[in-house]
Design a protein around this motif. Structure first.
Motif, PDB file in Angstrom:
ATOM      1  N   UNK A 196     -17.521   6.969  -2.543  1.00  0.00           N
ATOM      2  CA  UNK A 196     -16.341   6.118  -2.606  1.00  0.00           C
ATOM      3  C   UNK A 196     -16.352   5.111  -1.454  1.00  0.00           C
ATOM      4  N   UNK A 197     -15.718   3.985  -1.676  1.00  0.00           N
ATOM      5  CA  UNK A 197     -15.695   2.917  -0.668  1.00  0.00           C
ATOM      6  C   UNK A 197     -14.444   2.994   0.193  1.00  0.00           C
ATOM      7  N   UNK A 198     -13.985   4.204   0.470  1.00  0.00           N
ATOM      8  CA  UNK A 198     -12.798   4.382   1.301  1.00  0.00           C
ATOM      9  C   UNK A 198     -12.826   5.797   1.894  1.00  0.00           C
ATOM     10  N   UNK A 199     -12.087   6.040   2.970  1.00  0.00           N
ATOM     11  CA  UNK A 199     -12.055   7.367   3.586  1.00  0.00           C
ATOM     12  C   UNK A 199     -11.440   8.401   2.649  1.00  0.00           C
ATOM     13  N   UNK A 200     -11.932   9.637   2.749  1.00  0.00           N
ATOM     14  CA  UNK A 200     -11.412  10.735   1.940  1.00  0.00           C
ATOM     15  C   UNK A 200     -11.123  11.942   2.815  1.00  0.00           C
ATOM     16  N   UNK A 201     -10.266  12.820   2.298  1.00  0.00           N
ATOM     17  CA  UNK A 201      -9.886  14.036   3.012  1.00  0.00           C
ATOM     18  C   UNK A 201     -10.094  15.234   2.099  1.00  0.00           C
ATOM     19  N   UNK A 202     -10.665  16.294   2.655  1.00  0.00           N
ATOM     20  CA  UNK A 202     -10.844  17.546   1.926  1.00  0.00           C
ATOM     21  C   UNK A 202      -9.888  18.578   2.519  1.00  0.00           C
TER      22      UNK A 202
END
Length: 225
Positions: free
Chosen positions: A199-205
């Protein structure tokens, strides 16, 4: 390797900047500025308090506070120091307050210290810390981060990351680009799908029940997908 002369410790009230006052002041000043530069504005807007191991002079304190202000931090006059950093111990509190302090082992996540590392973590390397980890760099395939608290990768996470290793189900893993080999939170493991989309954006798990879910870090600012 010499122990770091400055350590960042996140608390509910703000950021504690722990200073080894036995070290040369120029080393403290240079190290503090370097840490903020490496963080690239991550701590901007946070309230802070300087916590030296022994008292600093007023001029030295003013210089260090000025560095913090230059990087967008705000002095926190009302930050409550954890008891281990207070100059004098207070009398014992009531039984009720002592009980509240021990309610959840993982609710004290904000009291964990934060390790700030700069540079890429390459194949075969393992970074382990008894607190939160902030890595300014990339985690390559075959590399691993393990933390008692949260993990923030200010780069691409392609290796493995395990947060909340002591059982903290509230721990999270955040990366600017999240394409890991494996993720783990509080002992629950998730592997990346074979077709792992970057993805072209930050992610959170984070944990949702007994499953690890991944979602945009800032939902409202991400494009539809």
């Amino acid at each position: 390797m010499a122990q770091d002369c400055i350590t960042f410790k996140g608390t509910r009230g703000g950021l504690l900047i722990l200073l080894d006052a036995s070290r040369d002041f120029n080393e403290l000043r240079t190290n503090l500025a370097a840490k903020f530069a490496a963080a690239r504005g991550f701590f901007r807007g946070a309230t802070f308090a300087l916590v030296p191991t022994s008292p600093l002079g007023s001029r030295e304190t003013a210089e260090l506070e000025a560095i913090c202000r230059e990087h967008g931090l705000v002095p926190g006059n009302n930050i409550t120091l954890p008891e281990c950093y207070r100059p004098f111990k207070k009398p014992a509190h009531t039984a009720k307050s002592e009980t509240l302090r021990e309610v959840d082992a993982y609710q004290d996540t904000a009291e964990l210290s934060t390790l700030l590392e700069e540079g890429n973590l390459r194949n075969g390397r393992e970074l382990v810390y008894d607190g939160h980890v902030v890595l300014v760099g990339n985690v390559h395939e075959g590399a691993t981060i393990k933390a008692k608290g949260n993990i923030l990768v200010m780069g691409t996470l392609r290796g493995s990351a395990y947060a909340g290793v002591s059982g903290n189900r509230k721990a999270v893993i955040v990366a600017y680009r999240l394409v890991p080999e494996q993720l783990g939170i509080a002992g629950i493991i998730a592997r990346s799908p074979e077709q792992n989309v970057r993805r072209a954006y930050p992610e959170i798990a984070r944990l949702d029940g007994n499953c690890i879910i991944v979602e945009p870090y800032l939902r409202r600012n991400t494009p539809d997908h």
